[in-house]
Design a protein around this motif. Structure first.
Motif, mmCIF file in Angstrom:
data_model
loop_
_atom_site.group_PDB
_atom_site.id
_atom_site.type_symbol
_atom_site.label_atom_id
_atom_site.label_comp_id
_atom_site.label_asym_id
_atom_site.label_seq_id
_atom_site.Cartn_x
_atom_site.Cartn_y
_atom_site.Cartn_z
ATOM 1 N N ILE A 118 0.638 -1.447 0.117
ATOM 2 C CA ILE A 118 -0.076 0.066 0.139
ATOM 3 C C ILE A 118 0.843 1.157 0.077
ATOM 4 O O ILE A 118 0.607 2.196 -0.916
ATOM 5 N N GLY A 119 1.794 1.294 0.768
ATOM 6 C CA GLY A 119 2.669 2.671 1.013
ATOM 7 C C GLY A 119 3.535 2.928 -0.280
ATOM 8 O O GLY A 119 3.603 3.782 -0.646
ATOM 9 N N GLU A 120 3.995 1.709 -0.951
ATOM 10 C CA GLU A 120 4.884 1.781 -2.155
ATOM 11 C C GLU A 120 3.982 2.391 -3.344
ATOM 12 O O GLU A 120 4.220 3.144 -4.124
ATOM 13 N N TYR A 121 2.778 1.897 -3.285
ATOM 14 C CA TYR A 121 1.856 2.370 -4.355
ATOM 15 C C TYR A 121 1.486 3.680 -3.991
ATOM 16 O O TYR A 121 1.449 4.423 -5.396
ATOM 17 N N ARG A 122 1.045 4.412 -3.112
ATOM 18 C CA ARG A 122 0.909 5.808 -2.953
ATOM 19 C C ARG A 122 2.129 6.767 -3.442
ATOM 20 O O ARG A 122 2.106 7.552 -4.135
ATOM 21 N N LEU A 123 3.346 6.107 -3.009
ATOM 22 C CA LEU A 123 4.623 6.793 -3.417
ATOM 23 C C LEU A 123 5.083 6.649 -4.843
ATOM 24 O O LEU A 123 5.355 7.800 -5.144
ATOM 25 N N ASN A 124 4.780 5.745 -5.284
ATOM 26 C CA ASN A 124 5.047 5.553 -6.995
ATOM 27 C C ASN A 124 3.855 6.366 -7.532
ATOM 28 O O ASN A 124 4.240 6.952 -8.730
ATOM 29 N N TYR A 125 2.609 6.395 -7.125
ATOM 30 C CA TYR A 125 1.575 7.051 -7.831
ATOM 31 C C TYR A 125 2.039 8.560 -7.769
ATOM 32 O O TYR A 125 1.674 9.278 -8.799
ATOM 33 N N ALA A 126 2.227 8.947 -6.666
ATOM 34 C CA ALA A 126 2.547 10.489 -6.400
ATOM 35 C C ALA A 126 3.594 10.835 -7.298
ATOM 36 O O ALA A 126 3.728 11.996 -7.838
ATOM 37 N N LYS A 127 4.734 10.035 -7.700
ATOM 38 C CA LYS A 127 5.956 10.522 -8.154
ATOM 39 C C LYS A 127 5.462 10.326 -9.723
ATOM 40 O O LYS A 127 6.223 11.361 -10.614
ATOM 41 N N VAL A 128 4.601 9.666 -10.175
ATOM 42 C CA VAL A 128 4.208 9.575 -11.527
ATOM 43 C C VAL A 128 3.049 10.486 -11.916
ATOM 44 O O VAL A 128 3.055 11.123 -13.101
ATOM 45 N N HIS A 129 2.388 10.927 -10.996
ATOM 46 C CA HIS A 129 1.329 11.858 -11.203
ATOM 47 C C HIS A 129 1.564 13.057 -10.354
ATOM 48 O O HIS A 129 0.837 13.382 -9.448
ATOM 49 N N PRO A 130 2.329 14.101 -10.868
ATOM 50 C CA PRO A 130 2.884 15.338 -9.917
ATOM 51 C C PRO A 130 1.526 16.291 -9.706
ATOM 52 O O PRO A 130 1.499 17.046 -8.726
ATOM 53 N N ALA A 131 0.463 16.231 -10.529
ATOM 54 C CA ALA A 131 -0.724 16.886 -10.318
ATOM 55 C C ALA A 131 -1.312 16.736 -9.190
ATOM 56 O O ALA A 131 -2.035 17.444 -8.537
ATOM 57 N N VAL A 132 -1.214 15.528 -8.449
ATOM 58 C CA VAL A 132 -1.912 15.317 -7.084
ATOM 59 C C VAL A 132 -1.109 15.811 -5.920
ATOM 60 O O VAL A 132 -1.289 15.924 -4.855
ATOM 61 N N MET A 133 0.254 16.570 -6.318
ATOM 62 C CA MET A 133 0.936 16.951 -5.140
ATOM 63 C C MET A 133 0.515 18.724 -4.920
ATOM 64 O O MET A 133 0.779 19.190 -5.857
ATOM 65 N N ASP A 134 0.250 18.792 -3.704
ATOM 66 C CA ASP A 134 -0.103 20.178 -3.327
ATOM 67 C C ASP A 134 1.212 20.809 -2.446
ATOM 68 O O ASP A 134 1.952 20.101 -1.886
ATOM 69 N N GLU A 135 1.521 22.028 -2.546
ATOM 70 C CA GLU A 135 2.689 22.608 -1.735
ATOM 71 C C GLU A 135 2.713 22.417 -0.620
ATOM 72 O O GLU A 135 3.498 21.976 0.084
ATOM 73 N N LYS A 136 1.526 22.873 0.090
ATOM 74 C CA LYS A 136 1.494 22.945 1.789
ATOM 75 C C LYS A 136 0.518 21.754 2.234
ATOM 76 O O LYS A 136 1.035 20.931 2.800
ATOM 77 N N LEU A 137 -0.674 21.945 2.066
ATOM 78 C CA LEU A 137 -1.641 21.370 2.499
ATOM 79 C C LEU A 137 -2.792 20.670 1.453
ATOM 80 O O LEU A 137 -2.954 21.205 0.429
#
Length: 245
Positions: A118-137
């Motif tokens: 599960i944890g690895e999935y989140r990390l990989n998904y966020a890396k490949v899809h930068p649009a889901v990353m917000d700067e602060k919150l």
């Protein structure tokens, strides 16, 4: 809730450990009839399909548990499905909704564990899809941010020990991050206790409570994945839901 793999049928090991054969990556429902965004994404993603099967197995086990209240199990299943549907096309949100369902059915008598990937999935998904990353919150369900652990304590601020001995009393678990997000649980969260101050974490907004009074934002749930250990947890940001005391 800690769940032992020893209690499971050997036939379930490949599925629940993330090594299922291709034929086992179909979800619990008929993909030819998938209509909603969450169903379509589950059908397209082998890991989400595997997780859906695990939820279905956990639900069936909870229904037949010795002390099961069938009505409560069915009501909880509907609520968890509503949570998943509310995710729309946000994959991390769907993942977290399914993880919470497995954990809830575990409290009701299931012995199905949350898969270790599960944890690895989140990390990989966020890396490949930068649009889901917000700067602060994180601003939307399924969106994430990078932060660090600022403190780890019991619910009342006491030292949270790891490992925990049978004589240790625990009031719960609390963790604060450098971006001021706070998580709290009435239970002992081992993966939090074994983490360290300064550990980097991927923090994702899992759910937002509905029908809250204006200005009362309590009860948001976040999933946290430790970038060092790859362990993860899901906890709310308050002891009480919005509208409560």
């Amino acid at each position: 809730m800690a769940i032992s793999l020893k209690k499971l049928s050997p036939a379930l090991f490949p599925l629940l450990l993330g090594h299922a054969p291709a034929s086992a990556t179909s979800p619990s429902f008929d993909c030819s009839r998938a209509k909603s965004s969450d169903e379509k994404l589950i059908c397209e993603d082998d890991h989400l399909a595997e997780l859906d099967q695990a939820v279905a197995i956990a639900f069936k086990q909870a229904l037949t548990a010795k002390k099961a209240d069938t009505a409560d199990v069915k009501t909880s299943a509907k609520e968890r499905l509503d949570d998943r549907r509310a995710c729309g096309a946000e994959q991390i949100c769907i993942l977290d909704a399914q993880v919470k369902a497995i954990s809830l059915f575990g409290e009701m008598g299931s012995n199905v564990p949350v898969p270790p990937w599960i944890g690895e999935y989140r990390l990989n998904y966020a890396k490949v899809h930068p649009a889901v990353m917000d700067e602060k919150l994180p601003q939307m369900r399924g969106h994430c941010t990078r932060t660090q652990i600022a403190s780890i304590t019991g619910r009342f601020g006491e030292t949270l020990k790891f490992p925990l001995s049978k004589d240790d009393e625990v009031s719960g678990t609390a963790v604060k991050y450098t971006n001021d997000i706070y998580q709290i649980s009435y239970g002992y969260e081992e993966d939090v206790a074994r983490s360290h101050i300064g550990d980097q974490v991927l923090l994702c907004l899992s759910s937002i409570p509905r029908n809250c009074p204006p200005g009362d934002n309590r009860g948001r749930e976040y999933s946290a994945t430790n970038l060092t250990s790859r362990t993860s947890w899901i906890m709310p940001d308050s002891q009480h839901m919005c509208g409560g005391p």
